[in-house]
Motif scaffolding. Structure first.
Motif, PDB file in Angstrom:
ATOM      1  N   GLY A 357       0.534  -1.312   0.012  1.00  0.00           N
ATOM      2  CA  GLY A 357      -0.221  -0.034  -0.099  1.00  0.00           C
ATOM      3  C   GLY A 357       0.708   1.506   0.286  1.00  0.00           C
ATOM      4  N   THR A 361       3.222  -0.483  -6.757  1.00  0.00           N
ATOM      5  CA  THR A 361       2.115  -0.603  -8.218  1.00  0.00           C
ATOM      6  C   THR A 361       2.133   0.379  -8.795  1.00  0.00           C
ATOM      7  N   LYS A 508     -10.562  10.356  -5.572  1.00  0.00           N
ATOM      8  CA  LYS A 508     -10.355   8.971  -6.452  1.00  0.00           C
ATOM      9  C   LYS A 508     -11.643   8.077  -5.958  1.00  0.00           C
ATOM     10  N   ARG A 541      -3.128   1.490   2.148  1.00  0.00           N
ATOM     11  CA  ARG A 541      -4.187   0.538   1.009  1.00  0.00           C
ATOM     12  C   ARG A 541      -5.620   0.572   1.856  1.00  0.00           C
TER      13      ARG A 541
END
Ligand SMILES: Nc1ncnc2c1ncn2[C@@H]1O[C@H](COP(=O)(O)OP(=O)(O)O)[C@@H](O)[C@H]1O
Ligand SMILES: [Mg+2]
Length: 780
Positions: A357, A361, A508, A541
């Motif tokens: 988290g 990525t 988001k 995360r």
């Protein structure tokens, strides 16, 4: 030829036929002069007329110059008036005749003609020629099935050779000129030869025609048969719900043509395609071949995304996607810039290391966006089998390419950013070593001809930008590690998390739930409350998940028709997420003597690790429970040994251990515990238990110890400090030798966390124990 008679008779010109003596033919009569001729001769019984062929069939009203000189004297056997005003006239040829004198064209052609008598002639040669002609004519008759049966009987009955030639010729499908020629051949031998020749040619023509037609017939029937079978097969397959593979092969062939493959690959694909043509489409082999061709045509052999190498633009994109991480972004940009300068020299592979988290990525994704490449993530966690990387050989049932090739197909271009996620969790067992396969993938010396077992032909990976991620570096296979440039992400402070939440996660999640800030507005304090009360993680995360849960609540209510305008207050958050996790946990745990708070590095970024010691009557034995590894065990014994050696200094009876057994327990059994770094915490726990002095609940500790009481350096300082801070501790005790690591601590941690550096165990207890006013511990 004796005393030829002459007589004056009407002449009937024929456009395109020749009347032979002894033959009976119907003739169409339509031209005015000819009609007049027929009408004039009506009344008479079987009138005799001259029939003569025109030179040119087209001539409408021929003059004497436009007809032949030699014709046939004929008898009009029958006249039939047709409805059109024309006549159909049946004529019977009598004998050859020749025009002697023309008499005029009106009302119809008339001339004085001379009959040509042909007395029968006979000799051996004529007999032979006639026999030969008969023979030929007979075989021609067999070829001409439309001729009447009687024809062959007539053929046998005609005795006179000249008449035989006439008869045969009149029935031949040859042109007027040829027939006229025969008519004019008064020499019987010559006539027999000529007609024989014509028959021969006709026979040949028919032979060839027949051949052609049988060939066509055969060809037709074979392809027709095949066609019919195919149609039936298609119908059956449709019935079974299977695809129409005729088209399928055609489509694949098209695709191969457009895939722009290297020659070797194209050859391999075409080979399989041609095998498919000869295979049963329902069979397993066909499917294998089809899968192969489909993989081949789907791979981006020569498709590239246009790569951008503008460092300024890259920086803008990285900043747009991620808060903070300045050092990491700097290194990424450096990496991009170096690649820009020396595109042919490929440097090491970037690898992001850090707890879940923290954005490993999403940084990969961002690099792809910044450089204009496609992004594809290849999960390596738990990959045990080399074939997962390099593919299965096609001889295996259900074989498929490895994840690298699959990733390329997914990317759709040959130069994507390929994120090798969780390289630290690669397995290694009897099925081969996936790490060594991966090494080949990453090796710039070899990867331009990377060969997947399934594809069998090389694929050029040299344009792929590989990036690795890992939670921990110690389990990354060594040879891989050597190829990588590690970039460590330790985790975020509370402030950073709040900023990330406000700037990135909330917008988001709002948009992902179809919400606007008017529908749900998070208050300043609410974000704080979320971070503090509901997440205890290095990354964000879980925080993102909690934010999503809050958004979902509003989205669901809106979907149910409510006009929601929700203020995101702590109360609302508590309503949605339930009670926040208590921060008082630590104080509760550390509420009795014998419990100390270690801070440990974990793959999750760092965590508190409590050490509990207790004693019971016994004989000096030491028990350890809580899933500790061997190194941890050693440090427990070392701590115990040190305490025994220092008993007096600690105010303990030097033989204290003789009548007791000591039990050291490490709770939180799920966290794997090994390594020497909890030595100090174990020591503190034992000392606290034995002295019955409680450990301060607001301090955490980490440090390795030696039997002689030195505190040795440990790793993961940043993670440990972040974990301590996250858990609400205000002080940490660390080895003095870790002083250089403190530079990398985030600003907020340095400000809010008091850090004690120690180099000897003797310094420890005064700092961590809740001491009574009178010091019980003396420094050495
Ligand atoms: N610095 C940051 N700024 C903005 N968003 C971040 C940041 N770090 C992490 N995130 C977000 O947190 C989420 C989890 O990140 P992810 O990349 O999946 O973590 P990892 O791969 O390290 O486990 C993603 O939505 C990511 O965009
Ligand atoms: Mg990840």
């Amino acid at each position: 030829m004796s005393e030829d008679r002459t007589e004056r008779i009407p002449l009937l010109p024929l456009r395109n036929s020749v009347l032979f003596p002894a033959s009976v033919v119907p003739v169409n009569v339509g031209r005015p002069r000819s009609v007049r001729l027929i009408e004039e001769s009506f009344g008479r019984d079987r009138p005799t007329i001259g029939v003569i062929a025109q030179l040119q069939a087209e001539t409408e009203d021929p003059t004497f110059d436009q007809i032949h000189q030699l014709g046939t004297l004929a008898r009009v056997l029958k006249v039939i008036r047709l409805s059109s005003g024309n006549y159909s006239v049946v004529l019977q040829g009598i004998c050859r005749m020749e025009i002697e004198e023309a008499h005029g064209l009106e009302p119809f052609m008339q001339a004085t003609v001379r009959r040509i008598h042909e007395p029968p002639v006979k000799d051996v040669e004529i007999d032979a020629l006639a026999a030969h002609l008969r023979e030929r004519a007979r075989s021609l008759l067999e070829l001409l099935p439309h001729l009447p049966r009687e024809a062959s009987a007539v053929l046998e009955n005609v005795q006179d050779a000249g008449a035989l030639a006439d008869l045969v010729c009149s029935n031949l499908p040859v042109g007027t000129a040829a027939k006229q020629q025969v008519l004019e051949l008064l020499d019987v031998r010559a006539r027999l030869r000529k007609v024989g020749e014509l028959v021969g040619r006709q026979a040949q023509v028919h032979e060839v025609k027949k051949e052609i037609s049988t060939m066509v017939q055969e060809e037709m029937s074979r392809s027709q048969r095949e066609f019919l079978l195919r149609q039936q097969m298609k119908a059956i397959r449709r019935e079974l719900g299977e695809a129409d593979d005729d088209d399928e092969i055609e489509i694949l062939r098209e695709k191969i043509a457009h895939a722009d493959m290297p020659m070797e690959a194209e050859k391999a694909a075409k080979r399989q395609l041609s095998r498919m043509r000869s295979m049963n489409p329902a069979g397993a082999e066909y499917q294998v071949a089809r899968n192969y061709v489909e993989w081949m045509v789907d791979l981006p052999w020569s498709k590239s995304a246009p790569v951008r190498l503008d460092v300024g633009e890259a920086k803008r994109v990285l900043d747009e996607d991620h808060h903070g991480l300045d050092e990491i972004k700097r290194r990424i940009l450096e990496y991009i810039a170096v690649r820009k300068l020396k595109s042919n020299i490929r440097g090491p592979i970037l690898c992001f290391v850090g707890p879940p988290g923290v954005g490993k990525t999403s940084l990969g994704r961002s690099i792809a966006r910044a450089t204009g490449r496609h992004f594809v993530r290849v999960a390596l966690g738990g990959v045990q089998d080399e074939a997962e990387i390099r593919g299965h050989r096609r001889t295996y049932v259900g074989a498929y390419p490895g994840r690298i090739i699959a990733g390329l197909k997914q990317a759709g271009s040959r130069n994507p950013v390929m994120l090798l996620d969780e390289v630290d969790k690669l397995g290694n067992d009897f099925r081969g070593d996936p790490a060594s396969a991966l090494l080949e993938v990453l090796d710039p010396e070899q990867n331009n001809t990377f060969s997947d077992h399934y594809l069998e032909v090389p694929f050029d990976l040299s344009n792929v930008l590989f990036i690795g991620t890992a939670n921990r570096k110690d389990t990354i296979p060594r040879p891989l590690l050597d190829r990588m440039e590690l970039i460590e992400l330790a985790g975020y402070t509370r402030d950073e998390k709040q900023a990330i939440a406000r700037q990135f996660l909330i917008p988001k999640q709002l948009s992902e739930h179809g919400l606007t800030p008017e529908r749900l507005e998070f208050e300043e304090g609410a974000v704080d409350f979320l971070v503090e009360g509901y997440t205890r993680e290095a990354g964000v995360r879980n925080l993102e998940r909690q934010i999503a849960a809050v958004c979902r609540n509003v989205a669901v209510r809106m979907a149910e028709g409510e006009d929601v305008q929700q203020r995101g207050t702590p109360e609302f958050i508590e309503e949605v997420l339930g009670q926040p996790k208590s921060l008082l946990q630590i104080a509760e745990k550390v509420g009795r003597p014998g419990v100390s708070t270690g801070v440990a590095w974990t793959p999750g970024g760092g965590d508190l690790l409590f050490v509990e010691s207790s004693k019971m009557p016994g004989s000096g034995n030491l028990h350890l429970t809580g899933n500790a590894g061997p190194v941890m065990k050693e440090s427990v014994y070392a701590a115990f040994t040190y305490i025994r050696a220092r008993a007096e200094k600690l105010g303990l009876d030097p033989s204290f251990f003789e009548k007791i057994d000591i039990h050291v327990h490490l709770p939180q059994g799920a966290i794997p515990k090994d390594g020497p770094a909890q030595g100090v915490a174990v020591f503190v726990s034992l000392a606290s238990m034995l002295t019955q002095l409680k450990v301060r609940p607001d301090i955490g500790m980490s440090g390795e110890l030696t039997l002689r009481g030195n505190v040795l350096k440990v790793s993961g300082i940043k993670e440990k400090c972040l974990a301590a801070h996250r858990a609400g501790l205000t002080e940490v005790l660390l080895p003095a030798r870790n002083a250089p690591d403190l530079d990398e601590l985030p600003e907020q941690i340095r400000r809010e966390l008091k850090i004690h550096l120690v180099s000897r165990l003797d310094e420890v207890l005064t700092l961590v124990l809740d001491l009574p006013p009178e010091p019980a511990v003396a420094a050495e």
